[in-house]
Design an enzyme around this catalytic site. Structure first.
Site, PDB file in Angstrom:
ATOM      1  N   ASN A  10      18.225  17.587 -14.983  1.00 44.05           N
ATOM      2  CA  ASN A  10      17.823  17.555 -16.391  1.00 44.05           C
ATOM      3  C   ASN A  10      18.196  18.894 -17.013  1.00 44.05           C
ATOM      4  O   ASN A  10      17.524  19.896 -16.795  1.00 44.05           O
ATOM      5  CB  ASN A  10      16.314  17.305 -16.502  1.00 44.05           C
ATOM      6  CG  ASN A  10      15.817  17.374 -17.935  1.00 44.05           C
ATOM      7  OD1 ASN A  10      16.601  17.312 -18.882  1.00 44.05           O
ATOM      8  ND2 ASN A  10      14.506  17.504 -18.102  1.00 44.05           N
ATOM      9  N   HIS A  96       9.177  12.370 -20.325  1.00 47.03           N
ATOM     10  CA  HIS A  96       9.108  13.718 -19.755  1.00 47.03           C
ATOM     11  C   HIS A  96       7.917  14.459 -20.350  1.00 47.03           C
ATOM     12  O   HIS A  96       7.565  14.277 -21.517  1.00 47.03           O
ATOM     13  CB  HIS A  96      10.406  14.482 -20.039  1.00 47.03           C
ATOM     14  CG  HIS A  96      10.519  15.757 -19.271  1.00 47.03           C
ATOM     15  ND1 HIS A  96       9.887  16.921 -19.662  1.00 47.03           N
ATOM     16  CD2 HIS A  96      11.186  16.060 -18.116  1.00 47.03           C
ATOM     17  CE1 HIS A  96      10.162  17.879 -18.789  1.00 47.03           C
ATOM     18  NE2 HIS A  96      10.948  17.381 -17.844  1.00 47.03           N
ATOM     19  N   GLU A 168       6.070  14.562 -12.035  1.00 50.76           N
ATOM     20  CA  GLU A 168       6.217  15.962 -12.427  1.00 50.76           C
ATOM     21  C   GLU A 168       4.848  16.548 -12.716  1.00 50.76           C
ATOM     22  O   GLU A 168       4.254  16.271 -13.760  1.00 50.76           O
ATOM     23  CB  GLU A 168       7.161  16.119 -13.619  1.00 50.76           C
ATOM     24  CG  GLU A 168       6.962  15.135 -14.758  1.00 50.76           C
ATOM     25  CD  GLU A 168       7.654  15.594 -16.030  1.00 50.76           C
ATOM     26  OE1 GLU A 168       8.469  16.518 -15.971  1.00 50.76           O
ATOM     27  OE2 GLU A 168       7.339  15.030 -17.078  1.00 50.76           O
ATOM     28  N   GLY A 174       8.649  24.709 -14.874  1.00 47.06           N
ATOM     29  CA  GLY A 174       9.119  25.948 -15.476  1.00 47.06           C
ATOM     30  C   GLY A 174       8.236  27.149 -15.218  1.00 47.06           C
ATOM     31  O   GLY A 174       8.425  28.201 -15.816  1.00 47.06           O
ATOM     32  N   GLY A 234      15.239  20.620 -12.888  1.00 45.08           N
ATOM     33  CA  GLY A 234      15.399  21.325 -14.148  1.00 45.08           C
ATOM     34  C   GLY A 234      16.347  22.502 -14.014  1.00 45.08           C
ATOM     35  O   GLY A 234      17.558  22.346 -13.920  1.00 45.08           O
ATOM     36  N   GLY A 235      15.796  23.713 -13.977  1.00 46.77           N
ATOM     37  CA  GLY A 235      16.607  24.923 -13.987  1.00 46.77           C
ATOM     38  C   GLY A 235      17.672  24.981 -12.912  1.00 46.77           C
ATOM     39  O   GLY A 235      18.788  25.451 -13.154  1.00 46.77           O
TER      40      GLY A 235
END
Length: 252
Positions: A10, A96, A168, A174, A234-235
């Site tokens: 993502n 999300h 999640e 994050g 993610g990251g």
């Protein structure tokens, strides 16, 4: 992990044409094939054509990060499921935590988006999860049950078969925090059991992936859990070497 593994990146609101080209090319080069696993990248809307151009004919699928629940109409700024299929998308993320938290998407809206995606032959990646406050109040299972039940109530359990569920933990998104493999496994098992209450065969087959700060150095341990079938990344999906390593960790 008896089911085929699945990893989706993502990208959120990151990237530009030059960086994307380098990243996508590196991913394609690094993942010539996967054994009993598949992978995808979910990119910002403006880069769908670029993703299609680079990834078509490779082992890497692509998709969007959100859609409207409507197919067309006077909805300024919205993008429909059909528009994503025009760009060859296979997947789309729905529900999300950032959409739920920042843009007020409730369980009913997420269920409608799930339905809209499937009507256009997209595979929804349905995100479920709890906040830190909800976890500390021991409400994890109740929150996730409501999120799942809203979708099953609208489309029926058979539709769940053509989807991916992503757990999640919002408190781990994050933040650099990660649920322990056992903490993640416990919630994944709950999700599978919740679906099994409707249909045990669908529950046994559905891919349930983990979406809480998965990185190359913790992916193998997480994916070794019996009910964790991969990750929504993610990251780490913005770093080719990290993403490639995570994808290979999902092989079985």
């Amino acid at each position: 992990m008896t089911r085929a593994g699945f990893v989706a990146g993502n990208w959120k609101m990151y990237g530009n044409l030059v960086q994307n080209q380098e990243l996508l090319a590196a991913i394609v080069l690094g993942i010539p094939s996967l054994q009993n696993a598949s992978c995808a990248v979910c990119v910002p809307y403006p880069y769908l054509a670029q993703a299609q151009s680079v990834l078509k004919g490779t082992h890497v699928a692509w998709g969007g990060q959100n859609i409207s629940q409507h197919h067309q109409g006077a909805y300024t700024g919205e993008v429909s499921a059909g528009m994503l299929t025009d760009f060859g998308c296979r997947y789309v993320i729905v529900g999300h935590s950032e959409r739920r938290t920042l843009y007020g998407e409730d369980n009913q809206m997420v269920a409608e988006k799930f339905h809209s995606a499937q009507e256009q032959s997209l595979v929804p990646i349905l995100c479920v999860g709890e906040t830190l406050a909800q976890r500390e109040a021991n409400e994890t299972e109740q929150v996730i049950a409501r999120q799942l039940d809203a979708v099953i109530g609208l489309v029926g359990v058979n539709a769940i078969k053509q989807s991916v569920i992503a757990y999640e933990p919002v408190w781990a998104i994050g933040t650099g925090e990660t649920a322990t493999p056992q903490q993640a496994q416990d919630v994944h098992a709950f999700v599978r059991n919740r679906i099994a209450a409707h249909n045990s065969e669908i529950a046994a087959d559905i891919q349930i992936v983990y979406g809480g700060s998965v990185k190359a150095n913790n992916a193998s341990e997480l994916f070794a859990m019996p009910d964790i079938d991969g990750g929504l990344i993610g990251g780490a999906s913005l770093v080719a070497a990290e993403f490639i390593s995570i994808c290979f960790a999902a092989q079985s």
